[in-house]
Design an enzyme around this catalytic site. Structure first.
Site, PDB file in Angstrom:
ATOM      1  N   THR A   1      13.004  -3.440 -27.131  1.00 14.32           N
ATOM      2  CA  THR A   1      14.189  -2.595 -27.151  1.00 14.32           C
ATOM      3  C   THR A   1      14.383  -1.943 -25.783  1.00 14.32           C
ATOM      4  O   THR A   1      13.424  -1.433 -25.211  1.00 14.32           O
ATOM      5  CB  THR A   1      14.029  -1.502 -28.229  1.00 14.32           C
ATOM      6  OG1 THR A   1      13.773  -2.157 -29.483  1.00 14.32           O
ATOM      7  CG2 THR A   1      15.279  -0.651 -28.341  1.00 14.32           C
TER       8      THR A   1
ATOM      9  N   TYR B   1       2.899  -5.955 -32.805  1.00 15.61           N
ATOM     10  CA  TYR B   1       3.609  -5.998 -34.090  1.00 15.61           C
ATOM     11  C   TYR B   1       4.795  -6.945 -34.050  1.00 15.61           C
ATOM     12  O   TYR B   1       5.249  -7.424 -35.068  1.00 15.61           O
ATOM     13  CB  TYR B   1       4.120  -4.593 -34.447  1.00 15.61           C
ATOM     14  CG  TYR B   1       3.098  -3.723 -35.107  1.00 15.61           C
ATOM     15  CD1 TYR B   1       2.261  -2.914 -34.343  1.00 15.61           C
ATOM     16  CD2 TYR B   1       2.928  -3.728 -36.482  1.00 15.61           C
ATOM     17  CE1 TYR B   1       1.307  -2.111 -34.955  1.00 15.61           C
ATOM     18  CE2 TYR B   1       1.978  -2.927 -37.100  1.00 15.61           C
ATOM     19  CZ  TYR B   1       1.166  -2.118 -36.316  1.00 15.61           C
ATOM     20  OH  TYR B   1       0.221  -1.341 -36.911  1.00 15.61           O
TER      21      TYR B   1
ATOM     22  N   ASN C   1      19.463   2.078 -34.414  1.00 21.51           N
ATOM     23  CA  ASN C   1      18.366   3.003 -34.744  1.00 21.51           C
ATOM     24  C   ASN C   1      18.764   4.451 -34.533  1.00 21.51           C
ATOM     25  O   ASN C   1      18.317   5.326 -35.278  1.00 21.51           O
ATOM     26  CB  ASN C   1      17.112   2.632 -33.957  1.00 21.51           C
ATOM     27  CG  ASN C   1      16.416   1.433 -34.591  1.00 21.51           C
ATOM     28  OD1 ASN C   1      16.732   1.048 -35.725  1.00 21.51           O
ATOM     29  ND2 ASN C   1      15.495   0.827 -33.875  1.00 21.51           N
TER      30      ASN C   1
ATOM     31  N   LYS D   1      21.148  -2.698 -30.463  1.00 22.50           N
ATOM     32  CA  LYS D   1      19.811  -2.373 -30.980  1.00 22.50           C
ATOM     33  C   LYS D   1      19.546  -0.869 -30.944  1.00 22.50           C
ATOM     34  O   LYS D   1      19.097  -0.267 -31.925  1.00 22.50           O
ATOM     35  CB  LYS D   1      18.753  -3.090 -30.161  1.00 22.50           C
ATOM     36  CG  LYS D   1      17.334  -2.647 -30.438  1.00 22.50           C
ATOM     37  CD  LYS D   1      16.894  -2.915 -31.877  1.00 22.50           C
ATOM     38  CE  LYS D   1      15.635  -2.144 -32.165  1.00 22.50           C
ATOM     39  NZ  LYS D   1      14.644  -2.791 -32.927  1.00 22.50           N
TER      40      LYS D   1
ATOM     41  N   ARG E   1       7.683  14.048 -49.660  1.00 20.51           N
ATOM     42  CA  ARG E   1       8.403  12.769 -49.816  1.00 20.51           C
ATOM     43  C   ARG E   1       8.959  12.568 -51.223  1.00 20.51           C
ATOM     44  O   ARG E   1       9.187  11.429 -51.637  1.00 20.51           O
ATOM     45  CB  ARG E   1       7.462  11.587 -49.477  1.00 20.51           C
ATOM     46  CG  ARG E   1       7.005  11.571 -48.035  1.00 20.51           C
ATOM     47  CD  ARG E   1       8.097  11.168 -47.052  1.00 20.51           C
ATOM     48  NE  ARG E   1       7.574  11.209 -45.681  1.00 20.51           N
ATOM     49  CZ  ARG E   1       8.330  11.112 -44.592  1.00 20.51           C
ATOM     50  NH1 ARG E   1       9.639  10.955 -44.722  1.00 20.51           N
ATOM     51  NH2 ARG E   1       7.806  11.189 -43.382  1.00 20.51           N
TER      52      ARG E   1
ATOM     53  N   TYR F   1       2.937   6.272 -40.630  1.00 22.31           N
ATOM     54  CA  TYR F   1       4.291   6.850 -40.514  1.00 22.31           C
ATOM     55  C   TYR F   1       5.193   6.361 -41.625  1.00 22.31           C
ATOM     56  O   TYR F   1       6.287   6.895 -41.830  1.00 22.31           O
ATOM     57  CB  TYR F   1       4.890   6.519 -39.139  1.00 22.31           C
ATOM     58  CG  TYR F   1       5.565   5.180 -39.040  1.00 22.31           C
ATOM     59  CD1 TYR F   1       4.861   4.048 -38.635  1.00 22.31           C
ATOM     60  CD2 TYR F   1       6.913   5.025 -39.358  1.00 22.31           C
ATOM     61  CE1 TYR F   1       5.485   2.804 -38.559  1.00 22.31           C
ATOM     62  CE2 TYR F   1       7.539   3.776 -39.287  1.00 22.31           C
ATOM     63  CZ  TYR F   1       6.810   2.678 -38.887  1.00 22.31           C
ATOM     64  OH  TYR F   1       7.419   1.453 -38.812  1.00 22.31           O
TER      65      TYR F   1
ATOM     66  N   ARG G   1      14.207  -7.105 -34.697  1.00 20.75           N
ATOM     67  CA  ARG G   1      14.565  -6.248 -35.835  1.00 20.75           C
ATOM     68  C   ARG G   1      13.459  -6.369 -36.886  1.00 20.75           C
ATOM     69  O   ARG G   1      13.626  -7.016 -37.907  1.00 20.75           O
ATOM     70  CB  ARG G   1      15.904  -6.686 -36.445  1.00 20.75           C
ATOM     71  CG  ARG G   1      17.103  -6.196 -35.669  1.00 20.75           C
ATOM     72  CD  ARG G   1      18.390  -6.694 -36.272  1.00 20.75           C
ATOM     73  NE  ARG G   1      19.546  -5.989 -35.735  1.00 20.75           N
ATOM     74  CZ  ARG G   1      20.771  -6.499 -35.750  1.00 20.75           C
ATOM     75  NH1 ARG G   1      20.970  -7.707 -36.237  1.00 20.75           N
ATOM     76  NH2 ARG G   1      21.792  -5.816 -35.264  1.00 20.75           N
ATOM     77  N   VAL G   2      12.309  -5.809 -36.547  1.00 18.86           N
ATOM     78  CA  VAL G   2      11.196  -5.955 -37.500  1.00 18.86           C
ATOM     79  C   VAL G   2      10.848  -4.612 -38.103  1.00 18.86           C
ATOM     80  O   VAL G   2      11.269  -3.578 -37.615  1.00 18.86           O
ATOM     81  CB  VAL G   2       9.936  -6.532 -36.805  1.00 18.86           C
ATOM     82  CG1 VAL G   2      10.210  -7.916 -36.287  1.00 18.86           C
ATOM     83  CG2 VAL G   2       9.436  -5.596 -35.710  1.00 18.86           C
TER      84      VAL G   2
ATOM     85  N   CYS H   1      10.087   2.937 -33.449  1.00 21.57           N
ATOM     86  CA  CYS H   1      11.498   2.614 -33.163  1.00 21.57           C
ATOM     87  C   CYS H   1      12.382   3.851 -33.214  1.00 21.57           C
ATOM     88  O   CYS H   1      12.984   4.262 -32.232  1.00 21.57           O
ATOM     89  CB  CYS H   1      12.032   1.644 -34.214  1.00 21.57           C
ATOM     90  SG  CYS H   1      11.131   0.166 -34.419  1.00 21.57           S
TER      91      CYS H   1
HETATM   92  N1  SAJ Z   1      12.570   8.008 -43.010  1.00 22.69           N
HETATM   93  C1  SAJ Z   1      13.058   9.155 -43.626  1.00 22.69           C
HETATM   94  N2  SAJ Z   1      14.143   9.071 -44.418  1.00 22.69           N
HETATM   95  C2  SAJ Z   1      14.796   7.884 -44.618  1.00 22.69           C
HETATM   96  C3  SAJ Z   1      14.304   6.735 -43.970  1.00 22.69           C
HETATM   97  C4  SAJ Z   1      13.187   6.811 -43.174  1.00 22.69           C
HETATM   98  O1  SAJ Z   1      12.484  10.238 -43.469  1.00 22.69           O
HETATM   99  O2  SAJ Z   1      15.778   7.860 -45.367  1.00 22.69           O
HETATM  100  C5  SAJ Z   1      11.406   8.100 -42.136  1.00 22.69           C
HETATM  101  C6  SAJ Z   1      10.242   7.242 -42.583  1.00 22.69           C
HETATM  102  O3  SAJ Z   1       9.375   7.965 -43.422  1.00 22.69           O
HETATM  103  C7  SAJ Z   1       9.561   6.894 -41.256  1.00 22.69           C
HETATM  104  C8  SAJ Z   1      10.713   6.864 -40.266  1.00 22.69           C
HETATM  105  O4  SAJ Z   1      11.789   7.590 -40.866  1.00 22.69           O
HETATM  106  O5  SAJ Z   1       8.660   7.909 -40.874  1.00 22.69           O
HETATM  107  C9  SAJ Z   1      11.192   5.464 -39.920  1.00 22.69           C
HETATM  108  O6  SAJ Z   1      11.409   4.792 -41.132  1.00 22.69           O
HETATM  109  P1  SAJ Z   1      12.258   3.391 -41.171  1.00 22.69           P
HETATM  110  O7  SAJ Z   1      12.461   3.078 -42.611  1.00 22.69           O
HETATM  111  O8  SAJ Z   1      13.438   3.499 -40.310  1.00 22.69           O
HETATM  112  O9  SAJ Z   1      11.217   2.324 -40.642  1.00 22.69           O
HETATM  113  P2  SAJ Z   1      11.003   1.781 -39.156  1.00 22.69           P
HETATM  114  O10 SAJ Z   1      10.701   2.871 -38.207  1.00 22.69           O
HETATM  115  O11 SAJ Z   1      10.008   0.689 -39.243  1.00 22.69           O
HETATM  116  O12 SAJ Z   1      12.441   1.224 -38.810  1.00 22.69           O
HETATM  117  C10 SAJ Z   1      12.634  -0.140 -38.667  1.00 22.69           C
HETATM  118  C11 SAJ Z   1      13.832  -0.274 -37.794  1.00 22.69           C
HETATM  119  N3  SAJ Z   1      13.898  -1.652 -37.449  1.00 22.69           N
HETATM  120  C12 SAJ Z   1      13.895  -1.971 -36.129  1.00 22.69           C
HETATM  121  O13 SAJ Z   1      13.926  -1.172 -35.236  1.00 22.69           O
HETATM  122  C13 SAJ Z   1      13.886  -3.414 -35.862  1.00 22.69           C
HETATM  123  C14 SAJ Z   1      15.085   0.186 -38.492  1.00 22.69           C
HETATM  124  O14 SAJ Z   1      16.207  -0.211 -37.711  1.00 22.69           O
HETATM  125  C15 SAJ Z   1      15.224  -0.453 -39.843  1.00 22.69           C
HETATM  126  O15 SAJ Z   1      16.337   0.132 -40.519  1.00 22.69           O
HETATM  127  C16 SAJ Z   1      13.975  -0.203 -40.667  1.00 22.69           C
HETATM  128  O16 SAJ Z   1      12.854  -0.755 -39.940  1.00 22.69           O
HETATM  129  C17 SAJ Z   1      14.144  -0.934 -41.973  1.00 22.69           C
HETATM  130  O17 SAJ Z   1      14.620  -0.268 -42.905  1.00 22.69           O
HETATM  131  O18 SAJ Z   1      13.884  -2.138 -42.003  1.00 22.69           O
END
Ligand code: SAJ
Length: 441
Positions: A136, A24, A226, A222, A418, A338, A170-171, A276
């Site tokens: 990371t 990814y 998170n 990093k 959700r 997810y 940071r993806v 992450c």
């Molecule tokens: N989630 C919640 N409530 C929220 C936000 C997310 O329950 O308010 C859940 C989502 O449903 C998911 C999980 O948390 O199951 C993660 O969601 P995420 O929006 O954080 O998405 P990720 O896991 O792809 O996080 C990535 C991270 N980026 C990297 O590690 C480079 C995070 O730092 C970023 O903030 C996020 O993407 C983003 O928003 O871009």
């Protein structure tokens, strides 16, 4: 070659780049640098993935705007070639390492993939090469594991014959290319001159700030960003549980709290998945080397990990209100990715939910419009089920006809994990409705 020599090869894009790990993160990185004009050699242990890439086909499904086209173009122009053989990296001037860095069940970093990549890479590195770990890492890993391993395996000294840095990615699935281009990056070098060379490299593909620092700072930034998100999601989830117990609506509470300056309550939900957020907080905690116990981080992880079981309890309570129980019921799980509109199922909360339901004696039927194994007509899938649980806010579910869902279900129970549906509309459609954070008075 000196860093100065490397910088001039970066400037005229004659530097040969290597990318270890074409997942990814690694694949979009390889495509971006190839698209910027570099020759890129990618290495991945999955032969099928290598074959797909060399055929110009993108192995990452789900909605990734621009990636498939960019991949096809850079493979056609022969700028990007993939292989399973580390020998193809022998003449690389720069090698980016993008392998998974999960945590064990005991929350300790699981560095098998990282160690294996370094062991295979070190013998083929040429003098003067720059190695950048983008995976990371727990704070302290660059100094304590990466540097000594590379020096021991190559016989060279970092900052003399080898150059080493850490530029964490940071993806986010669904925005892989966009995030890489538009999000700032910390550029951690084992020396300031290395940070400078890395900055020159990343400037070729990143439009946002490139912030130089040392490797430890980069590791902390990093993992902290998170962990910060995980703790904030946990607060939203705990507030939701309190509102449910109090008989209130967390979504109204959240809306009004967020009107207060400097407040930003995130979204309560059915759990926290992905590659992450569930693991980076543990990597950050590991960085304390046992000298500080990361109590808040651990508590937040426990709250977030408890949400799928909470959703199962909501379903059980709703079924009980119509004289049924989980045991012997068939439950439709809506969403297995997810994250909304993604096909990525890593650490999916739905996985934890189905385990909870199975433990209670329920049978589960899974649907997900983005995950190939679970695609299909959702109303067909609902037939004969005693409840539907919305776990992922895929756009496709927003338009779900609740009256038709009610007709299709054997028992008309809908649990919303959700905040996708309106409680009144769901109940008007004849559904017994429960939702995270919405108490029933
Ligand atoms: N989630 C919640 N409530 C929220 C936000 C997310 O329950 O308010 C859940 C989502 O449903 C998911 C999980 O948390 O199951 C993660 O969601 P995420 O929006 O954080 O998405 P990720 O896991 O792809 O996080 C990535 C991270 N980026 C990297 O590690 C480079 C995070 O730092 C970023 O903030 C996020 O993407 C983003 O928003 O871009």
């Amino acid at each position: 070659m000196s860093l100065q020599g490397l910088r001039s090869k970066i400037a005229d894009k004659s530097a040969l780049l290597g990318v270890v790990g074409l997942g990814y993160v690694g694949l979009p990185v390889a495509c971006l640098f190839a698209g910027a004009g570099f020759a890129v050699r990618g290495v991945d242990l999955k032969a099928a993935r290598v074959e797909q890439i060399n055929a110009g086909l993108c192995p990452i499904e789900g909605e990734e705007p621009g990636l498939a086209a960019l991949l096809q173009s850079v493979v056609a122009s022969r700028r990007l070639r993939a292989s399973g053989d580390f020998e193809t990296l022998r003449n690389c001037d720069v090698v980016l390492v993008n392998v998974e860095t999960p945590v064990h069940d005991d929350r300790q970093p699981e560095y098998h993939a990282l160690r294996s990549a370094l062991d295979s890479l070190a013998p083929v590195l040429k003098p003067g090469a720059l190695v950048v770990v983008e995976s990371t890492l727990a704070p302290g890993t660059m100094d304590g594991l990466v540097l000594p391993n590379l020096e021991a395996r190559s016989g060279w000294r970092v900052n003399e014959t080898l150059f080493l840095g850490h530029c964490p990615e940071r993806v986010m699935p669904g925005k892989l290319l966009k995030n890489m281009r538009t999000m700032s990056r910390v550029v951690g070098g084992m020396s300031p001159a290395t940070s400078d060379a890395m900055t020159a490299l990343y400037r070729c593909v990143v439009e946002a700030d490139l912030d130089p620092c040392d490797c430890l700072t980069a590791e902390l930034v990093k993992t902290a960003e998170n962990a910060y998100r995980d703790v904030n999601i946990a607060f939203a989830n705990e507030l939701a549980l309190i509102c449910e117990a109090a008989g209130a609506d967390v979504w109204r509470v959240r809306e009004l709290v967020n009107k207060s300056p400097g407040r930003n309550v995130l979204f309560p939900g059915a759990g926290v998945g992905g590659h992450c957020i569930p693991k980076d907080p543990w990597l950050l905690a590991h960085g304390a080397q046992g000298k500080v116990s990361a109590r808040l981080i651990a508590a937040a992880r426990e709250v977030n990990d408890s949400m799928p079981a909470h959703v199962a309890r909501l379903a059980e309570e709703a079924l009980r209100s119509v004289g049924k129980g989980l045991a012997g019921s068939r439950i439709l799980v809506l969403g297995y990715a997810y994250l909304e509109n993604s096909d990525d199922t890593r650490n999916s909360p739905s996985e934890a939910l189905t385990r909870s339901l199975a433990a209670a004696g329920a049978e589960t039927v899974i649907h997900d419009p983005h995950v190939r194994a679970y695609q299909g007509d959702v109303l067909q899938r609902a037939r004969g089920c005693d409840a539907a649980i919305l776990m992922v806010a895929h756009d496709a579910y927003r338009s779900l006809d609740l009256a038709k869902l009610q007709e299709a279900l054997r028992t008309p129970v809908l649990v919303d994990g959700r905040h996708l549906y309106d409680a009144e509309q769901a109940r008007a459609a004849g559904l017994v409705f429960r939702a995270i954070g919405q108490g029933v008075r």
